[in-house]
Design a protein around this motif. Sequence first.
Motif, short mmCIF file in Angstrom:
data_model
loop_
_atom_site.label_atom_id
_atom_site.label_comp_id
_atom_site.label_asym_id
_atom_site.label_seq_id
_atom_site.Cartn_x
_atom_site.Cartn_y
_atom_site.Cartn_z
N ARG A 29 0.85 -1.19 0.00
CA ARG A 29 0.00 0.00 0.00
C ARG A 29 0.88 1.24 0.00
O ARG A 29 1.99 1.23 0.53
CB ARG A 29 -0.93 0.01 1.20
N GLN A 30 0.36 2.29 -0.58
CA GLN A 30 1.10 3.55 -0.66
C GLN A 30 0.58 4.48 0.44
O GLN A 30 -0.62 4.63 0.62
CB GLN A 30 0.89 4.19 -2.03
N PRO A 43 5.92 6.71 -0.06
CA PRO A 43 6.56 5.39 -0.10
C PRO A 43 5.53 4.27 -0.03
O PRO A 43 4.39 4.47 0.40
CB PRO A 43 7.43 5.40 1.16
N TYR A 44 5.95 3.10 -0.47
CA TYR A 44 5.11 1.90 -0.42
C TYR A 44 5.54 1.05 0.76
O TYR A 44 6.71 0.93 1.06
CB TYR A 44 5.25 1.08 -1.71
N ASP A 48 1.28 -5.99 5.51
CA ASP A 48 1.47 -6.53 6.85
C ASP A 48 2.35 -5.64 7.72
O ASP A 48 2.36 -5.80 8.94
CB ASP A 48 2.12 -7.91 6.78
N ALA A 49 3.10 -4.71 7.14
CA ALA A 49 4.06 -3.90 7.89
C ALA A 49 3.36 -2.80 8.67
O ALA A 49 2.33 -2.27 8.26
CB ALA A 49 5.08 -3.29 6.94
N GLU A 50 3.98 -2.44 9.80
CA GLU A 50 3.49 -1.32 10.59
C GLU A 50 3.98 -0.03 9.95
O GLU A 50 5.17 0.15 9.71
CB GLU A 50 4.00 -1.43 12.02
N VAL A 51 3.07 0.88 9.66
CA VAL A 51 3.41 2.14 8.99
C VAL A 51 3.89 3.14 10.04
O VAL A 51 3.21 3.37 11.03
CB VAL A 51 2.19 2.69 8.23
N PRO A 52 5.08 3.75 9.84
CA PRO A 52 5.57 4.72 10.81
C PRO A 52 4.75 6.01 10.80
O PRO A 52 4.18 6.39 9.77
CB PRO A 52 7.01 4.98 10.37
#
Length: 113
Positions: A29-30, A43-44, A48-52
């Motif tokens: 996701r962007q 940024p993409y 599943d990643a935690e977005v800062p």
Amino acid sequence: MAGGNAIRGSRVGAGPMGEDERGEAAPRRQVRYFCAHGHVSSPYFSVDAEVPNSWDCTRCGMPASQDEQNPPPSPRVEPYKTHLAYVKERRTDEDGAAILEEALAALRQRRRL
């Protein structure tokens, strides 16, 4: 006879084009980040990643956040301090004069010997 280079016209890392040969791309996701100068970084991230919460602007290096209306303020930049400036913070002029007089007295004493 032609040159013996079988991979002529290719570059290192070149591979077949198209998703059929490479496999499916990972879901991503962007996310848009906004800095105080009005720049937008997108940024993409993996789904599943935690977005800062904050991101450094790719154009000016300032901190950026996801809130377009309230981007983070510019960080306060402390001016460069010389060694003398740090010494003056620790000692008063009277202390400096006393230390200087003591050092001069010791120097004069050594020169007499």
